[in-house]
Enzyme design. Structure first.
Site, PDB file in Angstrom:
ATOM      1  N   ASP A  43      -0.135  -7.275   4.315  1.00 44.00           N
ATOM      2  CA  ASP A  43      -0.929  -8.477   4.194  1.00 44.00           C
ATOM      3  C   ASP A  43       0.215  -8.862   5.226  1.00 44.00           C
ATOM      4  O   ASP A  43      -0.083 -10.045   5.731  1.00 44.00           O
ATOM      5  CB  ASP A  43      -0.743  -8.600   3.064  1.00 44.00           C
ATOM      6  CG  ASP A  43      -2.558  -7.372   2.799  1.00 44.00           C
ATOM      7  OD1 ASP A  43      -3.148  -6.745   3.846  1.00 44.00           O
ATOM      8  OD2 ASP A  43      -2.853  -7.480   1.864  1.00 44.00           O
ATOM      9  N   THR A  58      -0.759 -23.286  19.202  1.00 40.34           N
ATOM     10  CA  THR A  58      -1.828 -22.761  19.567  1.00 40.34           C
ATOM     11  C   THR A  58      -2.485 -21.201  18.746  1.00 40.34           C
ATOM     12  O   THR A  58      -1.852 -20.681  18.233  1.00 40.34           O
ATOM     13  CB  THR A  58      -2.086 -22.026  20.838  1.00 40.34           C
ATOM     14  OG1 THR A  58      -3.380 -21.395  21.605  1.00 40.34           O
ATOM     15  CG2 THR A  58      -0.598 -20.830  21.125  1.00 40.34           C
ATOM     16  N   GLN A  59      -4.261 -21.436  18.775  1.00 42.66           N
ATOM     17  CA  GLN A  59      -5.105 -20.536  17.943  1.00 42.66           C
ATOM     18  C   GLN A  59      -5.144 -19.546  18.546  1.00 42.66           C
ATOM     19  O   GLN A  59      -4.990 -18.325  17.845  1.00 42.66           O
ATOM     20  CB  GLN A  59      -6.235 -20.834  17.277  1.00 42.66           C
ATOM     21  CG  GLN A  59      -6.551 -22.183  17.028  1.00 42.66           C
ATOM     22  CD  GLN A  59      -7.749 -23.254  16.895  1.00 42.66           C
ATOM     23  OE1 GLN A  59      -8.215 -22.052  17.044  1.00 42.66           O
ATOM     24  NE2 GLN A  59      -7.356 -24.225  15.864  1.00 42.66           N
ATOM     25  N   ASP A 104       1.569  -6.466  -4.797  1.00 44.23           N
ATOM     26  CA  ASP A 104       0.665  -6.553  -3.379  1.00 44.23           C
ATOM     27  C   ASP A 104       1.351  -7.460  -2.868  1.00 44.23           C
ATOM     28  O   ASP A 104       1.321  -8.883  -3.461  1.00 44.23           O
ATOM     29  CB  ASP A 104      -0.677  -6.359  -4.261  1.00 44.23           C
ATOM     30  CG  ASP A 104      -2.112  -6.571  -2.764  1.00 44.23           C
ATOM     31  OD1 ASP A 104      -1.019  -7.594  -1.762  1.00 44.23           O
ATOM     32  OD2 ASP A 104      -2.778  -5.467  -2.306  1.00 44.23           O
ATOM     33  N   SER A 105       1.530  -7.040  -0.905  1.00 44.42           N
ATOM     34  CA  SER A 105       1.918  -8.310  -0.467  1.00 44.42           C
ATOM     35  C   SER A 105       1.046  -9.337  -0.476  1.00 44.42           C
ATOM     36  O   SER A 105       1.578 -10.358   0.239  1.00 44.42           O
ATOM     37  CB  SER A 105       2.822  -8.203   0.753  1.00 44.42           C
ATOM     38  OG  SER A 105       1.213  -7.523   1.821  1.00 44.42           O
ATOM     39  N   SER A 106       0.190  -9.655  -0.834  1.00 40.48           N
ATOM     40  CA  SER A 106      -0.826 -11.060  -0.589  1.00 40.48           C
ATOM     41  C   SER A 106      -0.603 -11.705  -2.233  1.00 40.48           C
ATOM     42  O   SER A 106      -0.851 -13.188  -1.832  1.00 40.48           O
ATOM     43  CB  SER A 106      -2.340 -10.531  -0.801  1.00 40.48           C
ATOM     44  OG  SER A 106      -2.935  -9.746   0.102  1.00 40.48           O
ATOM     45  N   THR A 137       0.803  -1.300  -0.234  1.00 43.37           N
ATOM     46  CA  THR A 137      -0.073   0.623  -0.139  1.00 43.37           C
ATOM     47  C   THR A 137       0.852   1.112   0.378  1.00 43.37           C
ATOM     48  O   THR A 137       0.373   2.337  -0.956  1.00 43.37           O
ATOM     49  CB  THR A 137      -1.324   0.342   1.220  1.00 43.37           C
ATOM     50  OG1 THR A 137      -1.960  -0.815   1.166  1.00 43.37           O
ATOM     51  CG2 THR A 137      -1.913   1.169   1.677  1.00 43.37           C
ATOM     52  N   THR A 146       2.198 -10.167  14.443  1.00 41.33           N
ATOM     53  CA  THR A 146       1.675 -10.688  13.633  1.00 41.33           C
ATOM     54  C   THR A 146       0.815  -9.339  13.234  1.00 41.33           C
ATOM     55  O   THR A 146       0.204  -8.439  14.195  1.00 41.33           O
ATOM     56  CB  THR A 146       0.802 -11.525  14.433  1.00 41.33           C
ATOM     57  OG1 THR A 146      -0.207 -12.150  13.390  1.00 41.33           O
ATOM     58  CG2 THR A 146       0.410 -11.916  15.161  1.00 41.33           C
TER      59      THR A 146
HETATM   60  N1  ASP Z   1      -2.804  -5.840   0.055  1.00 38.44           N
HETATM   61  C1  ASP Z   1      -1.352  -4.444   0.454  1.00 38.44           C
HETATM   62  C2  ASP Z   1      -0.357  -5.446   0.548  1.00 38.44           C
HETATM   63  O1  ASP Z   1      -0.177  -5.872   1.493  1.00 38.44           O
HETATM   64  C3  ASP Z   1      -1.930  -4.069   2.767  1.00 38.44           C
HETATM   65  C4  ASP Z   1      -0.450  -2.957   2.656  1.00 38.44           C
HETATM   66  O2  ASP Z   1      -0.243  -2.997   2.578  1.00 38.44           O
HETATM   67  O3  ASP Z   1      -1.129  -3.173   3.789  1.00 38.44           O
HETATM   68  O4  ASP Z   1       0.632  -5.581   0.038  1.00 38.44           O
END
Ligand code: ASP
Length: 342
Positions: free
Chosen positions: A92, A277-278, A59-61, A15, A167
């Site tokens: 992300d 653990t969750q 995008d890091s996803s 982002t 996290t």
């Molecule tokens: N979707 C974005 C990413 O991880 C979210 C962010 O950067 O905050 O690239």
């Protein structure tokens, strides 16, 4: 102090470097060359900054092992020439990449600081500028000629976290991260207050970047009603090498006999099975309850208070260490290697 320092700034996307598509309104990452105009502050630093970018900012996803390898190659190539590194990364999967780098890079003795933002750096209310500027300050901070934070860390919203303890907890708040089981490495106010007791002590050794990452891993989040055939859909994968079980509370799971039997089969097949653990905070204590004892007997290893991000990347790393036997991998997975477990 930042004087006479050399900093490497690696841009991966996220982002922080995104703009809106005029037609759809969706955010997508742009090249750093276009972004640079938004950050005139970079020229004001009393240190020399060199920028390297991923071939294609993401995008890091969309993060995957190939991009991690690209990042490892950049770090390996430039590491000796710089006093510190800042990595601009989407929030992300930032905790995954920071955890992965903490394991795959052996003998880190310089700051490698990840940062990003919740709002693009071109937006007036962006959190990206403060995050980037302070991350650079931290990555170049020295005392008696030595870096103050010689480890992989995440800087976000006035807090510096150990990378493999972190996290993402919010998609809305500027305070997007948490380190539930480990103190902050530093807090930024008018001054940056370093919590020296929490920062790793390191030796002067040559950096090693392990790029032969093994991805034959999976995770199963246990829930009431988890069916044997669903469980087996994963555990029957013939090339499975590592499995994370995300269990309840202090490491408890159903005591149905099929559950323990399936896990015993995995151990016999040479699959490393790790219990985490969750719960966000606290630790696995296999054997505290009867519902945890059978896991211990079936050969499941305790992941203590590791985050999921640390656990999965640690397994990937250990599986890539071909010099280690199955028994040695099992021994190391529950042991402290990079400050990831208490
Ligand atoms: N979707 C974005 C990413 O991880 C979210 C962010 O950067 O905050 O690239």
């Amino acid at each position: 102090m930042t004087g006479h320092s050399n900093l490497l700034l690696i841009y991966t996307g996220g982002t922080i470097g995104m703009v809106e598509d005029p037609e759809t309104g969706a955010l997508h990452p742009i090249d750093f060359d276009h972004l640079q105009n938004e950050i005139p502050e970079l020229k004001k630093f009393d240190c020399h900054i060199t920028v390297e970018s991923l071939k294609k900012p993401i995008d890091s996803s969309n993060m995957n092992l190939l991009v991690w390898i690209e990042l490892l190659e950049i770090i390996e190539t430039y590491y000796d020439r710089y006093d510190g590194i800042v990595i601009m990364h989407g929030s992300d999967t930032m905790a995954y990449t920071a955890s992965a780098m903490s394991f795959l890079l052996e003998n880190v003795n310089k700051p490698i600081i990840f940062t990003g933002s919740q709002l693009p750096i071109g937006k007036i209310r962006t959190d990206g500028k403060e995050n980037l500027i302070t991350a650079i300050e931290i990555a170049t901070a020295k005392e008696n000629g030595k870096p103050i934070v010689p480890e992989v860390a995440i800087y976000f919203e006035y807090s510096l976290y150990r990378g493999n303890r972190t996290t993402k907890i919010s998609a809305e708040n500027f305070e997007a991260f948490q380190s539930p089981n480990y103190p902050l490495l530093a807090e930024a106010g008018v001054h940056i207050k370093y919590n020296r007791f929490a920062i790793r002590k390191v030796d002067d050794k040559q950096l090693i970047a392990r790029k032969d990452i093994v991805d034959n891993v999976a995770s199963i989040k246990v829930f009431p009603g988890l069916r044997k055939d669903v469980f087996q859909a994963i555990t029957n994968l013939s090339n499975l090498k590592g499995l994370i079980l995300e269990t309840f509370g202090s490491g408890n799971a159903p005591s149905d006999s099929w559950f323990a039997e399936e896990i015993q089969k995995l151990d016999k097949r040479g699959v490393v099975v790790l219990n985490i653990t969750q719960c966000t905070g606290g630790s696995v204590m296999q054997g505290k309850y009867e519902t945890g004892v059978h896991l211990e007997h079936a050969g499941v290893l305790s992941g203590g208070d590791m985050t999921f991000e640390a656990a999965i990347t640690k397994i990937m790393y250990l599986l890539s260490c071909t010099e280690l036997s199955f028994e040695e991998k099992k021994e190391y997975v529950g042991k402290n290697m990079r400050g990831e477990i208490s």
